[in-house]
Design a protein around this motif. Structure first.
Motif, PDB file in Angstrom:
ATOM      1  N   LEU B  89       0.827  -1.205   0.000  1.00  0.00           N
ATOM      2  CA  LEU B  89       0.000   0.000   0.000  1.00  0.00           C
ATOM      3  C   LEU B  89       0.866   1.262   0.000  1.00  0.00           C
ATOM      4  O   LEU B  89       0.622   2.198  -0.765  1.00  0.00           O
ATOM      5  N   SER B  90       1.898   1.286   0.848  1.00  0.00           N
ATOM      6  CA  SER B  90       2.704   2.507   0.926  1.00  0.00           C
ATOM      7  C   SER B  90       3.448   2.748  -0.381  1.00  0.00           C
ATOM      8  O   SER B  90       3.606   3.885  -0.812  1.00  0.00           O
ATOM      9  N   ILE B  91       3.879   1.670  -1.045  1.00  0.00           N
ATOM     10  CA  ILE B  91       4.604   1.868  -2.301  1.00  0.00           C
ATOM     11  C   ILE B  91       3.651   2.336  -3.402  1.00  0.00           C
ATOM     12  O   ILE B  91       3.986   3.229  -4.185  1.00  0.00           O
ATOM     13  N   ILE B  92       2.443   1.756  -3.435  1.00  0.00           N
ATOM     14  CA  ILE B  92       1.493   2.189  -4.474  1.00  0.00           C
ATOM     15  C   ILE B  92       1.125   3.665  -4.290  1.00  0.00           C
ATOM     16  O   ILE B  92       1.188   4.453  -5.243  1.00  0.00           O
ATOM     17  N   ILE B  93       0.764   4.047  -3.066  1.00  0.00           N
ATOM     18  CA  ILE B  93       0.409   5.456  -2.855  1.00  0.00           C
ATOM     19  C   ILE B  93       1.607   6.347  -3.163  1.00  0.00           C
ATOM     20  O   ILE B  93       1.482   7.397  -3.789  1.00  0.00           O
ATOM     21  N   GLY B  94       2.802   5.908  -2.721  1.00  0.00           N
ATOM     22  CA  GLY B  94       4.009   6.700  -2.969  1.00  0.00           C
ATOM     23  C   GLY B  94       4.272   6.879  -4.454  1.00  0.00           C
ATOM     24  O   GLY B  94       4.641   7.962  -4.911  1.00  0.00           O
ATOM     25  N   TYR B 189       3.708   5.611   5.864  1.00  0.00           N
ATOM     26  CA  TYR B 189       4.991   5.364   5.211  1.00  0.00           C
ATOM     27  C   TYR B 189       4.998   5.637   3.719  1.00  0.00           C
ATOM     28  O   TYR B 189       6.027   5.485   3.090  1.00  0.00           O
ATOM     29  N   PHE B 190       3.878   6.068   3.139  1.00  0.00           N
ATOM     30  CA  PHE B 190       3.957   6.377   1.713  1.00  0.00           C
ATOM     31  C   PHE B 190       4.929   7.524   1.432  1.00  0.00           C
ATOM     32  O   PHE B 190       5.581   7.517   0.391  1.00  0.00           O
ATOM     33  N   PRO B 191       5.100   8.502   2.357  1.00  0.00           N
ATOM     34  CA  PRO B 191       6.068   9.564   2.061  1.00  0.00           C
ATOM     35  C   PRO B 191       7.471   9.044   1.825  1.00  0.00           C
ATOM     36  O   PRO B 191       8.219   9.576   1.007  1.00  0.00           O
ATOM     37  N   PHE B 192       7.825   7.985   2.543  1.00  0.00           N
ATOM     38  CA  PHE B 192       9.141   7.368   2.381  1.00  0.00           C
ATOM     39  C   PHE B 192       9.309   6.869   0.948  1.00  0.00           C
ATOM     40  O   PHE B 192      10.295   7.184   0.266  1.00  0.00           O
ATOM     41  N   ALA B 193       8.311   6.125   0.461  1.00  0.00           N
ATOM     42  CA  ALA B 193       8.353   5.624  -0.909  1.00  0.00           C
ATOM     43  C   ALA B 193       8.304   6.793  -1.904  1.00  0.00           C
ATOM     44  O   ALA B 193       9.044   6.825  -2.885  1.00  0.00           O
ATOM     45  N   PHE B 194       7.442   7.741  -1.608  1.00  0.00           N
ATOM     46  CA  PHE B 194       7.273   8.920  -2.458  1.00  0.00           C
ATOM     47  C   PHE B 194       8.601   9.645  -2.683  1.00  0.00           C
ATOM     48  O   PHE B 194       8.963   9.962  -3.819  1.00  0.00           O
ATOM     49  N   LEU B 195       9.333   9.888  -1.598  1.00  0.00           N
ATOM     50  CA  LEU B 195      10.616  10.594  -1.691  1.00  0.00           C
ATOM     51  C   LEU B 195      11.591   9.875  -2.607  1.00  0.00           C
ATOM     52  O   LEU B 195      12.190  10.479  -3.503  1.00  0.00           O
ATOM     53  N   PHE B 196      11.737   8.574  -2.382  1.00  0.00           N
ATOM     54  CA  PHE B 196      12.718   7.819  -3.161  1.00  0.00           C
ATOM     55  C   PHE B 196      12.298   7.721  -4.621  1.00  0.00           C
ATOM     56  O   PHE B 196      13.119   7.863  -5.521  1.00  0.00           O
ATOM     57  N   ALA B 236      12.137  -2.155  -5.910  1.00  0.00           N
ATOM     58  CA  ALA B 236      12.572  -3.409  -5.283  1.00  0.00           C
ATOM     59  C   ALA B 236      13.263  -3.122  -3.950  1.00  0.00           C
ATOM     60  O   ALA B 236      13.020  -3.808  -2.949  1.00  0.00           O
ATOM     61  N   LEU B 237      14.099  -2.089  -3.947  1.00  0.00           N
ATOM     62  CA  LEU B 237      14.792  -1.722  -2.708  1.00  0.00           C
ATOM     63  C   LEU B 237      13.799  -1.285  -1.639  1.00  0.00           C
ATOM     64  O   LEU B 237      13.863  -1.713  -0.475  1.00  0.00           O
ATOM     65  N   LEU B 238      12.838  -0.445  -2.046  1.00  0.00           N
ATOM     66  CA  LEU B 238      11.825   0.035  -1.113  1.00  0.00           C
ATOM     67  C   LEU B 238      11.021  -1.126  -0.534  1.00  0.00           C
ATOM     68  O   LEU B 238      10.735  -1.166   0.662  1.00  0.00           O
ATOM     69  N   ARG B 242      10.892  -1.650   3.400  1.00  0.00           N
ATOM     70  CA  ARG B 242       9.619  -1.487   4.091  1.00  0.00           C
ATOM     71  C   ARG B 242       9.138  -2.801   4.692  1.00  0.00           C
ATOM     72  O   ARG B 242       8.564  -2.835   5.765  1.00  0.00           O
ATOM     73  N   PHE B 243       9.371  -3.902   3.959  1.00  0.00           N
ATOM     74  CA  PHE B 243       8.935  -5.188   4.483  1.00  0.00           C
ATOM     75  C   PHE B 243       9.657  -5.488   5.800  1.00  0.00           C
ATOM     76  O   PHE B 243       9.029  -5.859   6.788  1.00  0.00           O
TER      77      PHE B 243
END
Lengths: 288, 313
Positions: B89-94, B189-196, B236-238, B242-243
């Motif tokens: 979810l966090s990666i998709i939103i990001g 945690y989507f901001p984390f994915a978003f930033l990267f 992949a890294l994210l 996150r996992f």
């Protein structure tokens, strides 16, 4: 209309929908937090759906209650703020004192094991805090460090060191070595070069780093809960707020006032340093 | 002065400068990990830790306690669902957020900063706001849901284990509280994915996409065949980062539900063994099981999705 034009127009609209929804979803909880913190609790219970607060109902009593000393019937959050500030600032200073030489060594000097050390840092960064929690809990109990702020600081330093060194190293590798070599040839020692030549150039990175460490220490909850729960005088704001919520019946509006008090310092610091921080943290990401 | 070469002196200086770091890591991370391995095989309780040493009797009974404790296996499943759900979810939103904010517009700088708030704000504060927002008695979400969306009655998002939804005549059972904490995880945690992802997006050279556009590729085709492959490694890294983080996450679940209503993740069990039962041995054993499962998943992940080895300096 062909597919290309259709898609282009569709995404032009969708983009704005996404932007508006995202802005709402991220900001609304914070707006709601502030809103409830200034609403009297009776009004909240009477009309929970209202999204604004009239000037006439505006109240500061919630803040008085959460910040005031226990003798005055408050929750004593002011003392807890001091604890949090002490722990966070102490962690910042000590972490930087350890990580600056470390980052310098990793980015500039060839020493035995330098290449392997990144794996160690990655392992520490990824290592589950909950697995460390049990032995550290036992160890610190044995050492008599558990119910103390310095004990907590030691844990925070270990947790922030890897990222701190990583961020500083990334920055240092963009500072040209030639200046240092010139200083070395002119007769400066390694130590002098590091503090007099390299570090002044790295001030922006060090500031960003300090903020990162401060935020981690200020926001941390698990170890504060495990180590300090027994002795109220040592509580950090995060812990105090959690205990407040779990304890006797406290109005939710007071809890929200406490949350605002806990969040505001972080938000201010974050905006003061946003650019530095985000660039420092992701500067490795664009290398693929 | 001895005949130390420049190279030897550099080596010594390097080791001297890195040694404080190594010392801290050794004392606060490496030794405790080793000690967990020992504690997990000893029957140690909080009351007697002051006078127990390394040479206590070794036993497997902690693991028996952990495996036999009610809900152990379902808790592993819950932990996995929580970790994977939160990560995805966090990666998709990001990703969606990064794509929407890719091109400049008025107020982008402000919004970009604002979107990082969930990630930087103290977890205790945001967990409480969510708790209040989702409350069935005075929560704004339930109030508006009942008033505007025509819900029959308020939903107890954080305390209800399951609810049956009927969609097109099908009765589907939904784990309400677990889904709620997963959504919270995605939000936080989507901001984390978003930033990267945004950083990577902005490093993609524009001419590739421009060429594809000229050749008649539509926006979805350009995304699928040009942008997405460029993002694969960072995603992949994210996913891995996150996992790992979500799998061990304690604060979020503990603060939102206390581990109740079907959100009994492994880290909360470790905490409960330690603080509710004062059982150091069982807590260590549960922590080890958690770490072991995590390692199995990491190894599996790295075997199948290993990003190409990108050597750095």
């Amino acid at each position: 209309m062909n597919r290309d034009a259709f898609e282009t127009r569709l995404f032009a609209v969708l983009r704005w929908v996404v932007i508006v929804v995202l802005a709402l979803v991220t900001l609304f909880p914070f707006y709601y937090m502030v809103l409830l913190s200034v609403r009297p609790v009776e009004n909240l219970l009477a009309d929970p759906g209202r999204l604004w607060v009239g000037l006439s109902e505006w109240t500061g009593r919630t803040y008085q209650e959460v910040l005031g000393s226990p003798e005055a019937g408050g929750q004593g959050m002011l003392d807890l703020l001091t604890n949090s500030a002490l722990v966070s600032l102490g962690t910042v200073v000590l972490t930087l004192l350890i990580s600056i030489p470390g980052a310098y060594a990793v980015s500039r000097l060839r020493f035995a094991g330098r290449t392997q050390i990144h794996f160690l840092f990655l392992a520490v960064y990824m290592f589950p805090a909950i697995v460390l929690a049990v032995p550290l809990f036992v160890l610190f109990t044995k050492l008599g460090l558990r119910d103390s702020l310095p004990g907590l600081m030691i844990v925070y330093i270990a947790q922030t060191l890897p990222v701190s060194i990583y961020m500083l190293r990334t920055y240092l590798s963009s500072v040209p070595v030639s200046i240092e070599e010139a200083a070395l040839i002119d007769g400066c020692s390694r130590w002098q070069v590091m503090w007099r030549v390299t570090m002044p150039l790295a001030v922006p990175a060090i500031m960003a780093n300090a903020l990162y460490v401060f935020m981690v220490a200020w926001n941390e909850f698990l170890f504060a809960l495990l180590f300090l729960a027994e002795d109220r005088s040592n509580w950090t704001v995060s812990l105090g707020l959690a205990q407040l919520a779990g304890g006797i019946e406290v109005p939710k509006t007071v809890l929200m006032a406490g949350s605002v008090v806990l969040t505001v310092p972080i938000v201010i610091l974050f905006y003061a340093a946003e650019r530095m921080l985000t660039e420092g943290l992701t500067s490795g990401a664009d290398k693929g | 002065m001895s005949a130390a070469t420049l190279r030897q002196r550099e080596n010594r200086a390097g080791l001297a400068l890195i040694s404080p770091t190594l010392l801290v890591v050794l004392a606060v991370v490496v030794l405790p990990v080793v000690w967990t391995l020992i504690l997990a095989f000893q029957r140690i309780r909080l009351i007697n830790i002051r006078d127990t040493g390394l040479f206590e009797r070794y036993t497997l009974s902690n693991f028996v306690i952990v495996f036999d404790s009610p809900g152990f296996w379902s808790s592993l499943g819950t932990t996995l669902a929580y970790a994977i759900g939160g990560t995805v979810l966090s990666i998709i939103i990001g990703l969606v957020a990064a794509l929407a904010l890719r091109k400049p517009f008025r107020g982008r700088g402000f919004l970009r900063g604002a979107m990082l708030l969930p990630y930087v704000a103290p977890v205790v504060a945001v967990a409480f706001v969510w708790e209040v927002m989702l409350s069935p008695q005075y929560g704004v979400l339930n109030e508006w849901g009942v008033r505007l969306l025509g819900w029959d009655r308020p939903v107890a998002f954080l305390t209800q284990r399951e609810a049956t939804l009927s969609i097109l005549g099908l009765e589907i059972s939904v784990p309400v509280a677990l889904l709620t904490v997963i959504v919270f995880e995605g939000w936080r945690y989507f901001p984390f994915a978003f930033l990267f992802i945004l950083a990577r997006l902005q490093a993609i050279p524009g001419d590739l996409e421009e060429a594809a556009r000229v050749d008649g590729a539509t926006p979805t085709q350009r995304f699928r065949h040009i942008v997405l492959p460029q993002l694969a490694s960072v995603i992949a890294l994210l996913a891995m980062l996150r996992f790992v983080m979500n799998f061990n996450k304690f604060d979020d679940v503990f603060l939102l539900t206390g581990g109740g209503a079907g959100t009994d993740v492994a880290s909360v069990r470790v905490y409960n063994f330690l603080t509710a039962r004062f059982d150091v041995g069982a807590a260590s054993a549960q922590a080890l099981v958690l770490a072991a499962v995590l390692i199995v998943f990491l190894v599996g992940y790295l075997r199948f999705f290993a990003p190409k080895p990108a050597e750095q300096t």
